[in-house]
Design a protein around this motif. Structure first.
Motif, PDB file in Angstrom:
ATOM      1  N   VAL A  35     -13.597  64.480  15.482  1.00 25.66           N
ATOM      2  CA  VAL A  35     -12.409  65.560  15.269  1.00 25.66           C
ATOM      3  C   VAL A  35     -13.042  66.521  14.362  1.00 25.66           C
ATOM      4  N   VAL A  36     -13.678  66.128  13.452  1.00 22.03           N
ATOM      5  CA  VAL A  36     -14.467  67.041  12.523  1.00 22.03           C
ATOM      6  C   VAL A  36     -15.197  68.149  13.400  1.00 22.03           C
ATOM      7  N   LYS A  37     -15.800  67.847  14.263  1.00 16.67           N
ATOM      8  CA  LYS A  37     -16.762  68.823  15.220  1.00 16.67           C
ATOM      9  C   LYS A  37     -15.725  69.540  15.937  1.00 16.67           C
ATOM     10  N   GLU A  38     -14.764  68.920  16.604  1.00 11.88           N
ATOM     11  CA  GLU A  38     -13.934  69.789  17.342  1.00 11.88           C
ATOM     12  C   GLU A  38     -13.207  70.734  16.655  1.00 11.88           C
ATOM     13  N   LEU A  39     -12.843  70.605  15.349  1.00 15.21           N
ATOM     14  CA  LEU A  39     -12.153  71.534  14.572  1.00 15.21           C
ATOM     15  C   LEU A  39     -13.259  72.430  13.650  1.00 15.21           C
ATOM     16  N   ASP A  40     -14.448  72.205  14.037  1.00 17.50           N
ATOM     17  CA  ASP A  40     -15.267  72.884  13.127  1.00 17.50           C
ATOM     18  C   ASP A  40     -15.302  73.016  11.597  1.00 17.50           C
ATOM     19  N   ILE A  41     -15.246  71.737  11.058  1.00 14.65           N
ATOM     20  CA  ILE A  41     -14.932  71.716   9.760  1.00 14.65           C
ATOM     21  C   ILE A  41     -16.079  71.012   8.980  1.00 14.65           C
ATOM     22  N   GLU A  42     -17.331  70.810   9.997  1.00 10.64           N
ATOM     23  CA  GLU A  42     -18.536  69.895   9.343  1.00 10.64           C
ATOM     24  C   GLU A  42     -19.101  70.314   8.148  1.00 10.64           C
ATOM     25  N   THR A  43     -19.075  71.734   7.991  1.00  8.89           N
ATOM     26  CA  THR A  43     -19.983  72.336   6.948  1.00  8.89           C
ATOM     27  C   THR A  43     -19.221  72.325   5.535  1.00  8.89           C
ATOM     28  N   ILE A  44     -17.839  71.828   5.710  1.00  9.96           N
ATOM     29  CA  ILE A  44     -17.052  72.069   4.371  1.00  9.96           C
ATOM     30  C   ILE A  44     -16.767  70.552   3.834  1.00  9.96           C
ATOM     31  N   LEU A  45     -17.173  69.303   4.601  1.00 11.71           N
ATOM     32  CA  LEU A  45     -16.947  68.045   4.298  1.00 11.71           C
ATOM     33  C   LEU A  45     -17.072  67.345   2.981  1.00 11.71           C
ATOM     34  N   GLU A  46     -18.136  68.253   2.154  1.00  9.73           N
ATOM     35  CA  GLU A  46     -18.527  67.856   0.794  1.00  9.73           C
ATOM     36  C   GLU A  46     -17.765  68.849  -0.237  1.00  9.73           C
ATOM     37  N   ASN A  47     -17.033  69.920   0.333  1.00 12.71           N
ATOM     38  CA  ASN A  47     -16.152  70.778  -0.489  1.00 12.71           C
ATOM     39  C   ASN A  47     -14.871  70.108  -0.983  1.00 12.71           C
ATOM     40  N   GLN A  48     -14.788  70.692  -2.200  1.00 17.90           N
ATOM     41  CA  GLN A  48     -13.496  70.216  -2.935  1.00 17.90           C
ATOM     42  C   GLN A  48     -12.349  71.005  -2.340  1.00 17.90           C
ATOM     43  N   ILE A  49     -11.047  70.174  -2.120  1.00 20.94           N
ATOM     44  CA  ILE A  49     -10.154  70.510  -1.301  1.00 20.94           C
ATOM     45  C   ILE A  49      -9.381  71.949  -2.008  1.00 20.94           C
ATOM     46  N   ASP A  50      -9.344  71.950  -3.511  1.00 19.35           N
ATOM     47  CA  ASP A  50      -8.971  73.125  -3.836  1.00 19.35           C
ATOM     48  C   ASP A  50     -10.062  74.440  -4.051  1.00 19.35           C
ATOM     49  N   GLU A  51     -11.013  74.214  -3.275  1.00 18.27           N
ATOM     50  CA  GLU A  51     -11.910  75.418  -3.162  1.00 18.27           C
ATOM     51  C   GLU A  51     -12.156  75.929  -1.805  1.00 18.27           C
ATOM     52  N   GLY A  66      -7.514  79.311   5.858  1.00 17.22           N
ATOM     53  CA  GLY A  66      -7.988  78.637   7.355  1.00 17.22           C
ATOM     54  C   GLY A  66      -8.633  77.313   7.480  1.00 17.22           C
ATOM     55  N   GLU A  67      -9.347  76.900   6.483  1.00 18.65           N
ATOM     56  CA  GLU A  67     -10.149  75.614   6.434  1.00 18.65           C
ATOM     57  C   GLU A  67      -9.219  74.629   6.182  1.00 18.65           C
ATOM     58  N   LEU A  68      -8.154  74.846   5.027  1.00 19.43           N
ATOM     59  CA  LEU A  68      -7.057  73.761   4.727  1.00 19.43           C
ATOM     60  C   LEU A  68      -6.422  73.661   6.096  1.00 19.43           C
ATOM     61  N   GLN A  69      -6.098  74.550   6.694  1.00 22.46           N
ATOM     62  CA  GLN A  69      -5.166  74.312   7.826  1.00 22.46           C
ATOM     63  C   GLN A  69      -5.863  73.288   8.873  1.00 22.46           C
ATOM     64  N   ARG A  70      -7.265  73.587   9.013  1.00 18.72           N
ATOM     65  CA  ARG A  70      -7.775  72.669  10.128  1.00 18.72           C
ATOM     66  C   ARG A  70      -8.288  71.282   9.581  1.00 18.72           C
ATOM     67  N   VAL A  71      -8.262  71.219   8.250  1.00 18.25           N
ATOM     68  CA  VAL A  71      -8.449  69.901   7.377  1.00 18.25           C
ATOM     69  C   VAL A  71      -7.012  69.061   7.783  1.00 18.25           C
ATOM     70  N   ALA A  72      -5.862  69.783   7.529  1.00 17.49           N
ATOM     71  CA  ALA A  72      -4.570  69.249   7.531  1.00 17.49           C
ATOM     72  C   ALA A  72      -4.429  68.888   9.030  1.00 17.49           C
ATOM     73  N   ILE A  73      -4.858  69.458  10.008  1.00 15.76           N
ATOM     74  CA  ILE A  73      -4.643  69.087  11.431  1.00 15.76           C
ATOM     75  C   ILE A  73      -5.672  67.891  11.781  1.00 15.76           C
ATOM     76  N   ALA A  74      -6.698  67.780  11.142  1.00 13.46           N
ATOM     77  CA  ALA A  74      -7.608  66.717  11.436  1.00 13.46           C
ATOM     78  C   ALA A  74      -7.056  65.282  10.630  1.00 13.46           C
ATOM     79  N   ALA A  75      -6.535  65.549   9.515  1.00 11.04           N
ATOM     80  CA  ALA A  75      -5.861  64.454   8.889  1.00 11.04           C
ATOM     81  C   ALA A  75      -4.695  64.096   9.704  1.00 11.04           C
ATOM     82  N   THR A  76      -3.963  64.940  10.345  1.00 13.91           N
ATOM     83  CA  THR A  76      -2.821  64.452  11.145  1.00 13.91           C
ATOM     84  C   THR A  76      -3.196  63.566  12.437  1.00 13.91           C
ATOM     85  N   VAL A  77      -4.144  64.109  12.944  1.00 15.58           N
ATOM     86  CA  VAL A  77      -4.690  63.548  14.301  1.00 15.58           C
ATOM     87  C   VAL A  77      -5.574  62.176  13.888  1.00 15.58           C
ATOM     88  N   LEU A  78      -5.966  61.889  12.726  1.00 11.11           N
ATOM     89  CA  LEU A  78      -6.941  60.600  12.553  1.00 11.11           C
ATOM     90  C   LEU A  78      -5.901  59.599  12.476  1.00 11.11           C
TER      91      LEU A  78
END
Ligand code: SF4
Length: 582
Positions: free
Chosen positions: A194-210, A214-226
């Protein structure tokens, strides 16, 4: 005729004024109780005795709404939020194996309907003292697909996962690293995929409030489908995403569907809505008063009905005029006087390098700006606005620039104070068509995202300027508001002989609004190359070729529609190099 009365007592604090309003009511004057003012000053209206004369809404236009219900809704609502509060009359239907979309303006109950389907809101069927159980809900929907859905809910065989509309609120509630949030909600072993398909691999170690919107949207979509579920609901899944990401997320969401899984989507980008959904409901009603749902239709028909503004089966007209997407030749043939020009501009900002080839903007032109996130659009806009100094190149700076930023700041000032100039100069042209008057006495900090957007646009257009730079003016707005705003901007530029540069990710909004297009090429966060302005067709062709998608025009509505990848039309248009039909 049945009618709904909605009263906002937060705006009716003056008991004396409420008693005065009561004294105006012809029903009260005839001796029958219709408007009641309680000891604490709260005003209420009896919908059964009200004759809909329209006097009290005129006396308190921002606090009282009386709306006649269409005949088809002369029935018990599914949910009522309280006496003289919003009423919801119907629900959309999830279908297994299909992506079902919901089209409609803000404020007519989309989130409430979704809340009921998701089991987050128990309907009361208009009886404020109760919360219905599944038996009552099933009885209410007897003989419909919705009945089958709630039967499955009752049996516990439906599990819902829901992505909320306001992803910008997530950092306020959740702290920590992106990867920790995703691991917490992961029910299976799909995280890496899921992380690969939504292209958020590079931000996995980042803090959510940083991370960005657009990244937050894709993280929210990832969390929904997981989360393991068989009904996935996405409320506005493409806000903050650029077009490439919108297409990618659309494909991703479509692929979630199978015979045992249903997907429901609320989305305001019509081209993306068309691409993402198989079938659709139209939600209609009156903003903040009542909402209902049309029958389910294939998406193409639903969009055409929506643009037409008329529901045949229900015999309901929900818009006075139909929306038609005319070709914009007359605009592109404008030969205005040159307003601003540039050549060989470059700017280094940290590791990012921006360059702009030769270009110019004429008076009266509206230029759409396309490009991925992080490719320097805002930086270029700021260079033109002289907010950031360029390193090299030529720029004719003898123009005044009005600038609306992408992210909107809100404070404690009153709307009417902030918009003083715009109100004095452009009440007819800007304030009235954007329906800003009801917001005059609110503080900026009290406005919703859409309201703040309208105020920010009015503030920008109200400035003394020759060139207006509007960064993402469609964000937070529903389809209807996007159409109104594009018309306001276009008419304003034409009438005032001013020019505008519009940065946005909604292709329909841009194609409806723009005379010409600028395209930003390069690699996000590394380098951006500014190209154009071009004629619409040339600019779109260049941009869509890079995305490898083709657009055709719908024969009926003339709306641009995305061709399915490798479909006959897609292949034919690519062979001819016609990625876009003007
Ligand atoms: Fe009375 Fe209804 Fe007329 Fe208001 S609209 S004044 S409540 S009859």
């Amino acid at each position: 005729m049945k009618r709904i009365a909605v009263v906002d007592n937060e705006k009716l604090k003056d008991k004396e004024k409420n008693l005065y309003i009561q004294s105006l009511c012809p029903v009260n004057r005839s001796g029958v109780e219709c408007i009641t003012v309680a000891k604490d000053g709260r005003l209420s209206i009896d919908e059964n005795t009200c004759i809909g004369c329209g006097i009290c809404p005129k006396a308190a236009p921002y606090a009282i709404k009386i709306v006649n219900l269409p005949e088809i809704l002369d029935k018990t609502p599914i949910h009522r939020y309280g006496k003289n509060k919003f009423a919801l009359y119907s629900l959309p239907t999830p279908i297994f194996g299909k992506v079902v979309g919901v089209l409609g303006v803000n404020g007519i109950g989309k989130s409430s309907a979704i809340g009921i389907l998701g089991g987050l809101l128990k309907p009361n069927f208009g009886d404020l003292s109760k919360k219905a159980d599944y038996k009552e809900i099933i009885d209410f929907f007897k003989g419909t697909e919705t009945q089958k859905f709630f039967e499955k809910m009752q049996q516990g065989s439906i599990k819902v996962s829901y992505k909320p509309q306001h992803v910008d609120l997530i950092p306020k509630k959740t702290k920590g690293k992106v990867i920790d949030l995703l691991k917490k909600v992961d029910d299976g072993d799909r995280l890496n995929e899921v992380v690969k398909e939504l292209d958020i691999e590079t931000i996995l170690e980042n803090q959510i409030d940083e991370i960005s919107g657009g990244e937050l949207q894709r993280v929210a979509i990832a969390a929904t489908v997981l989360k393991k579920a068989n009904l996935y609901i996405f409320d506005e899944p493409t806000s903050f995403l650029d077009i490439k990401q919108r297409i990618n997320v659309s494909k991703f969401i479509r692929n979630l569907c199978d015979e045992n899984t249903s997907v429901m989507v609320v989305e305001h980008d019509l081209i993306i809505f068309d691409y993402m959904t198989d079938m659709a409901h139209i939600m209609y009603g009156s903003e903040d008063v009542y909402g209902s749902v049309s029958g389910l239709k294939p998406t193409k028909n639903a969009i055409n009905v929506y643009l037409e503004g008329y529901l045949k089966e229900e015999n309901i007209r929900f818009r006075d005029k139909k929306v038609k997407f005319e070709t914009r030749k007359s605009f592109s043939e404008k030969k205005g006087e040159e307003l601003i020009s540039w050549s060989g501009i470059s700017k280094k900002l940290g590791k990012f390098f921006l360059s702009a080839e030769e270009g110019s903007i004429n008076k009266g032109e509206v230029i759409g700006v396309l490009g991925e996130n992080g490719i320097g659009k805002t930086t270029f806009v700021k260079i033109l606005a002289d907010v950031i100094k360029k390193d090299k190149g030529k720029l004719s700076t003898n123009v005044q620039v009005g600038y609306k930023p992408q992210y909107l700041e809100s404070g404690d000032e009153l709307v009417m104070v902030v918009l003083d100039d715009a109100i004095k100069k452009y009440t007819n042209q800007i304030i009235d068509p954007l329906n800003i008057k009801p917001l005059f006495e609110k503080k900026l900090s009290e406005l919703s995202g859409g309201e703040l957007q309208k105020v920010a646009i009015a503030l920008c257009l109200g400035k003394d300027a020759d060139l207006f730079l509007l960064d993402e003016p469609s964000a937070y707005l529903d389809i209807e508001q996007r159409l109104i705003i594009s018309k306001v901007i276009r008419d304003f530029m034409e009438l005032q002989d001013k020019s505008a540069l519009i940065v946005d990710h909604d292709l329909l909004f841009l194609s409806y609004l723009s005379d010409k297009l600028m395209v930003f090429d390069g690699v996000p966060a590394k380098n951006g190359i500014v190209k154009g302005p071009f004629e619409m067709e040339d600019g779109m062709n260049m941009f869509l070729k890079k995305l490898n998608i083709t657009l055709r025009r719908d024969k009926e509505s003339l709306m641009p529609r995305v061709n399915k990848l490798d479909s006959r039309l897609d292949r034919e248009q690519k062979e001819k190099g016609k990625y876009y039909y003007a």
